[in-house]
Design a protein around this motif. Structure first.
Motif, mmCIF file in Angstrom:
data_model
loop_
_atom_site.group_PDB
_atom_site.id
_atom_site.type_symbol
_atom_site.label_atom_id
_atom_site.label_comp_id
_atom_site.label_asym_id
_atom_site.label_seq_id
_atom_site.Cartn_x
_atom_site.Cartn_y
_atom_site.Cartn_z
ATOM 1 N N VAL A 1 4.787 -4.069 1.579
ATOM 2 C CA VAL A 1 5.025 -4.131 0.135
ATOM 3 C C VAL A 1 4.226 -3.026 -0.548
ATOM 4 N N ASP A 2 4.933 -2.252 -1.350
ATOM 5 C CA ASP A 2 4.278 -1.195 -2.122
ATOM 6 C C ASP A 2 3.751 -1.804 -3.418
ATOM 7 N N VAL A 3 2.433 -1.850 -3.535
ATOM 8 C CA VAL A 3 1.816 -2.394 -4.739
ATOM 9 C C VAL A 3 1.143 -1.233 -5.459
ATOM 10 N N GLU A 4 1.819 -0.712 -6.456
ATOM 11 C CA GLU A 4 1.318 0.426 -7.237
ATOM 12 C C GLU A 4 0.826 1.559 -6.349
ATOM 13 N N GLY A 5 1.660 1.927 -5.358
ATOM 14 C CA GLY A 5 1.341 3.083 -4.515
ATOM 15 C C GLY A 5 0.496 2.747 -3.295
ATOM 16 N N ARG A 6 0.016 1.544 -3.194
ATOM 17 C CA ARG A 6 -0.768 1.128 -2.020
ATOM 18 C C ARG A 6 0.111 0.200 -1.166
ATOM 19 N N VAL A 7 0.118 0.427 0.155
ATOM 20 C CA VAL A 7 0.995 -0.408 1.002
ATOM 21 C C VAL A 7 0.224 -1.622 1.526
ATOM 22 N N GLU A 8 0.716 -2.799 1.171
ATOM 23 C CA GLU A 8 0.123 -4.051 1.667
ATOM 24 C C GLU A 8 0.963 -4.554 2.838
ATOM 25 N N GLU A 9 0.296 -5.033 3.880
ATOM 26 C CA GLU A 9 1.002 -5.606 5.029
ATOM 27 C C GLU A 9 0.877 -7.122 4.933
ATOM 28 N N ILE A 10 2.000 -7.791 4.745
ATOM 29 C CA ILE A 10 1.980 -9.245 4.520
ATOM 30 C C ILE A 10 2.287 -9.958 5.833
ATOM 31 N N ARG A 11 1.375 -10.825 6.231
ATOM 32 C CA ARG A 11 1.582 -11.524 7.511
ATOM 33 C C ARG A 11 1.584 -13.039 7.361
ATOM 34 N N ALA A 12 1.425 -13.532 6.130
ATOM 35 C CA ALA A 12 1.396 -14.985 5.948
ATOM 36 C C ALA A 12 2.163 -15.363 4.700
#
Ligand code: BTN
Length: 273
Positions: free
Chosen positions: A248-259
């Motif tokens: 997920v791109d959150v304001e230019g930062r990529v978050e990796e969602i695992r839960a």
């Protein structure tokens, strides 16, 4: 009937879909197959078998489930004759990524559906939904049953019409028949699913390779949409990582969602519309 009848304990059937149980075991190349008219949950029955040492790719199905389980403790509607409610056991020496197995099984279910209904174009909505035309047609529930042991449950809606779904589901659920594919044979679908699952999880890969990642990417219905995860992260879905995490791109930062799952969504569907 197989097994010993005791009051209140479901008894496994001798025959399923017109053939002896042993024929299905041979036909699918699996060590054990249990079929029931009714169970609380095929995952629960398989967990009991797993704890008693059941082998890799032991399979349980039921025509109906009285307490079908969905993700996050939700109820899974599993009326008799309406769908395929099936669980199979995965035993592995590899480390099990909790995000990877549902994605691989989602691929297997999508491939199986497409084999029998080439026009269907099933999509995968992270982490565990099978979608058609923006509606949920199936779901996957993977539950750990000890180290390297995973009970994989798959529910695929086949015959429901919109009137068969309860409140809250009418707006977002679908069946294979609603999507225009009539008369799908449940045993053929089970066979296709088990064969596709076997080719994807036996052995269980550590990561999605390049070609699997491409296929997952093609089927991913979230990419390009604004999502909010159950853990409160909001942004634009940009794909699925090699270990099955949602990116997920959150304001230019990529978050990796695992839960958790994805709660709120806006934007165009990328597949199935
Ligand atoms: C979900 O989408 O939340 C997962 C649904 C999984 C349903 C299947 S039906 C067969 C197996 N037995 C269960 O109790 N649940 C899974």
């Amino acid at each position: 009937m197989r097994g010993t009848a005791a009051p209140g304990v479901p008894v496994a059937l001798d025959r399923w879909e017109g053939r002896p149980i042993q024929d299905w075991e041979r036909h699918w190349g699996i060590p054990r197959f249990e079929a029931y008219d009714e169970l609380s949950s095929t995952n629960e029955r398989l967990r009991v078998l797993a704890e008693a040492g059941a082998a890799h790719f032991t399979v349980v199905t039921a025509d109906s489930q009285t307490a079908g389980k969905g993700r996050s403790g939700k109820h899974w509607e599993s009326a008799g004759g309406m769908g395929l409610w099936i669980s199979f056991l995965v035993r592995t020496e590899s480390v099990v990524s909790p995000t990877l197995v549902p994605i691989l099984v989602g691929l297997a279910a999508s491939r199986a559906l497409e084999r029998l209904c080439p026009s269907l174009q099933p999509g995968i909505k992270w982490p565990n939904d099978i979608e058609v035309e923006g509606r949920k047609l199936g779901g996957i529930l993977c539950e750990g049953a000890g180290r390297g042991v995973v009970v994989v449950g798959v529910g695929l809606n086949l015959r429901q019409g919109i009137e068969d779904f309860g409140p809250g589901l009418k707006e977002r659920a679908a069946s294979v028949e609603m999507a225009g594919c009539r008369g799908v044979n449940r045993s053929r679908l089970a066979g296709e699913l088990l064969s596709a699952a076997r080719s994807l999880v036996d052995p269980l890969p550590a990561f999605l390779d390049k070609s699997l990642r491409r296929e997952v990417g093609d089927r991913d219905t979230l990419t390009g949409r604004t999502v909010r995860t159950e853990l409160g992260i909001a942004g634009k879905a940009i794909g699925i990582a090699a270990d099955g995490a949602l990116l997920v791109d959150v304001e230019g930062r990529v978050e990796e969602i695992r839960a958790g799952g994805v709660m709120a969504i806006e934007g165009k569907l990328s597949r199935g519309t």
